[in-house]
Design a protein around this motif. Structure first.
Motif, PDB file in Angstrom:
ATOM      1  N   SER A  73       0.811  -1.212   0.000  1.00 17.94           N
ATOM      2  CA  SER A  73       0.000   0.000   0.000  1.00 17.94           C
ATOM      3  C   SER A  73       0.852   1.273   0.000  1.00 17.94           C
ATOM      4  N   THR A  74       2.162   1.110   0.081  1.00 12.58           N
ATOM      5  CA  THR A  74       3.053   2.271   0.021  1.00 12.58           C
ATOM      6  C   THR A  74       4.006   2.103  -1.153  1.00 12.58           C
ATOM      7  N   GLU A 129       6.626  -0.515  -0.337  1.00 14.35           N
ATOM      8  CA  GLU A 129       6.098  -1.882  -0.419  1.00 14.35           C
ATOM      9  C   GLU A 129       5.914  -2.313  -1.862  1.00 14.35           C
ATOM     10  N   TRP A 134       0.528  -2.493  -7.794  1.00 13.48           N
ATOM     11  CA  TRP A 134      -0.549  -1.529  -7.506  1.00 13.48           C
ATOM     12  C   TRP A 134      -1.858  -1.984  -8.142  1.00 13.48           C
ATOM     13  N   GLN A 169      -4.682  -4.250  -8.026  1.00  9.77           N
ATOM     14  CA  GLN A 169      -5.231  -5.119  -6.987  1.00  9.77           C
ATOM     15  C   GLN A 169      -6.728  -5.296  -7.183  1.00  9.77           C
TER      16      GLN A 169
END
Length: 179
Positions: free
Chosen positions: A92-93, A96, A170, A172
């Protein structure tokens, strides 16, 4: 006599439309769904480079035993994966996202699909962590550039399967499994 015949026909129609399982039709999901990988690249010279790849439907509902099909509609020579992960492990970052693929990350199981240069490995389109079908963390499908891939969702009703593209983390999505 004519009036009685109409009543019998109406009653027959009503009985024929009542679900026999005891569950209402709204409790069950569809037996098939399609999700498309879409997006591309945006460039502003000396300013930015943006990758807008994404799944066009963030969430789908499907009946247990139903089939989900993923299609690549990006128009680019980029493979994607559909890799089942826990919600807590989804990146989520930015850190990450860039570290996804390291051991223990959500992307790691899907690396069995591709070589070191992210080229698809023939015969490795489907990775099952357990039973056949999409049902648990570690299951992964490889979506070839311009291609499509389908899988039976074998998880039981009530399961929520979260997934990502291990190549573009990213991207998802989520599958809600209905009865």
């Amino acid at each position: 006599m004519r009036r009685a015949t109409k009543r019998v026909l109406l009653l027959t129609v009503v009985i024929a439309t009542v679900p026999l399982s005891g569950a209402s039709a709204g409790d069950r999901g569809p037996t098939s769904a399609t999700v498309e990988a879409v997006g591309g690249f945006e460039v502003e010279i000396n300013e930015s480079f943006t990758n807008t790849f994404r799944f066009d439907r963030e969430k789908v509902k499907i009946r247990s035993g139903g089939t989900v099909t993923w299609k690549d509609k990006t128009g680019f020579d980029e493979a994607h994966t559909i890799t089942i992960a826990t919600g807590a492990s989804l990146p989520s970052t930015i850190d990450e996202i860039f570290n996804c693929g390291a051991p223990g990350t959500a992307c790691a199981p899907a690396l069995g699909h591709v070589d070191a240069n992210f080229n698809p490995i023939p015969g490795m389109e489907v990775l099952n962590a357990g039973l056949p079908g999409v049902n648990e963390v570690g299951d992964s499908l490889l979506l070839a550039p311009g291609g499509e891939i389908s899988a039976v969702v074998s998880a039981p009703a009530g399961t929520r399967l979260q997934y990502l593209c291990a190549i573009h983390p990213w991207m998802q999505g989520e599958i809600k499994v209905k009865g």
